[in-house]
Scaffold this motif. Sequence first.
Motif, PDB file in Angstrom:
ATOM      1  N   GLY A  58       0.841  -1.388   0.051  1.00  0.00           N
ATOM      2  CA  GLY A  58      -0.050   0.013  -0.045  1.00  0.00           C
ATOM      3  C   GLY A  58       0.837   1.168  -0.140  1.00  0.00           C
ATOM      4  N   ASP A  59       0.420   2.326  -0.514  1.00  0.00           N
ATOM      5  CA  ASP A  59       0.963   3.440  -0.773  1.00  0.00           C
ATOM      6  C   ASP A  59       0.717   4.373   0.526  1.00  0.00           C
ATOM      7  OD1 ASP A  59      -1.555   4.384  -1.038  1.00  0.00           O
ATOM      8  OD2 ASP A  59      -1.458   5.445  -3.111  1.00  0.00           O
ATOM      9  N   LEU A  60       1.448   5.566   0.727  1.00  0.00           N
ATOM     10  CA  LEU A  60       0.897   6.422   1.946  1.00  0.00           C
ATOM     11  C   LEU A  60      -0.347   6.492   2.532  1.00  0.00           C
ATOM     12  CD1 LEU A  60       3.316   7.310   4.183  1.00  0.00           C
ATOM     13  CD2 LEU A  60       3.118   9.670   2.896  1.00  0.00           C
ATOM     14  N   ALA A  61      -1.023   6.975   1.174  1.00  0.00           N
ATOM     15  CA  ALA A  61      -2.380   7.371   1.299  1.00  0.00           C
ATOM     16  C   ALA A  61      -3.244   6.040   2.098  1.00  0.00           C
ATOM     17  CB  ALA A  61      -3.010   7.841   0.005  1.00  0.00           C
ATOM     18  N   ALA A  62      -2.934   4.703   1.348  1.00  0.00           N
ATOM     19  CA  ALA A  62      -3.562   3.642   1.688  1.00  0.00           C
ATOM     20  C   ALA A  62      -3.375   3.146   3.111  1.00  0.00           C
ATOM     21  CB  ALA A  62      -3.557   2.579   0.792  1.00  0.00           C
ATOM     22  N   LEU A  63      -2.202   3.422   3.532  1.00  0.00           N
ATOM     23  CA  LEU A  63      -1.962   3.051   4.708  1.00  0.00           C
ATOM     24  C   LEU A  63      -2.230   3.965   5.768  1.00  0.00           C
ATOM     25  CD1 LEU A  63       1.802   2.064   4.211  1.00  0.00           C
ATOM     26  CD2 LEU A  63      -0.178   0.538   4.627  1.00  0.00           C
ATOM     27  N   MET A  64      -2.508   5.306   5.638  1.00  0.00           N
ATOM     28  CA  MET A  64      -3.037   6.310   6.337  1.00  0.00           C
ATOM     29  C   MET A  64      -4.573   6.232   6.419  1.00  0.00           C
ATOM     30  SD  MET A  64      -0.641   9.549   5.485  1.00  0.00           S
ATOM     31  CE  MET A  64      -1.726  10.723   6.276  1.00  0.00           C
ATOM     32  N   ALA A  65      -5.454   5.560   5.775  1.00  0.00           N
ATOM     33  CA  ALA A  65      -6.686   5.090   5.803  1.00  0.00           C
ATOM     34  C   ALA A  65      -6.902   4.176   6.839  1.00  0.00           C
ATOM     35  CB  ALA A  65      -7.026   4.547   4.498  1.00  0.00           C
ATOM     36  N   ILE A  66      -6.008   3.748   7.366  1.00  0.00           N
ATOM     37  CA  ILE A  66      -6.079   2.322   8.644  1.00  0.00           C
ATOM     38  C   ILE A  66      -6.179   3.381   9.560  1.00  0.00           C
ATOM     39  CG2 ILE A  66      -5.140   0.688   9.776  1.00  0.00           C
ATOM     40  CD1 ILE A  66      -3.464   0.027   7.418  1.00  0.00           C
ATOM     41  N   PRO A  67      -7.211   3.092  10.462  1.00  0.00           N
ATOM     42  CA  PRO A  67      -7.627   3.870  11.678  1.00  0.00           C
ATOM     43  C   PRO A  67      -6.229   3.857  12.857  1.00  0.00           C
ATOM     44  CG  PRO A  67      -9.454   2.519  11.258  1.00  0.00           C
ATOM     45  CD  PRO A  67      -8.426   2.222  10.202  1.00  0.00           C
TER      46      PRO A  67
END
Length: 135
Positions: A58-67
């Motif tokens: 996952g890119d940075l945005a996808a990882l940051m979508a995780i609570p």
Amino acid sequence: MKSFLAFLAVLALSFSLSAAETSPPKKSPEKPSAKVEAVAKTLVTQQRAQLLTLLNQGDLAALMAIPGIGEVRAKAIQKARPLADVTNVVSVDGIGEGIFAQMVAYAKAGFPQPEKKAPAKKKSAPKKADTPSSK
């Protein structure tokens, strides 16, 4: 002269051996706690695979979508790649059992996208009451 050269060779060898002994040992991956293992077991195989793929690719945005995952933790996860199992993410700095439980809950919920918040409406300044002008 030969004894002097032999002394220098022994001295050089002793320095190289002492330098090798003082280097810090590589940190072996710690075994996840029983609580982490128990939480991970609540995932079905597909959820576990999707979460592992997200963590590893996952890119940075996808990882940051995780609570619970902000930019700093997302970058730490990227630096720790590749992860062999989802439970290995708890060895990443800043990620403990609580954050891992949030990740698992996110995976169990079907990886929902965070809702975009509508921009807050600006409060308009209160209108001044019209006062009759005195003449």
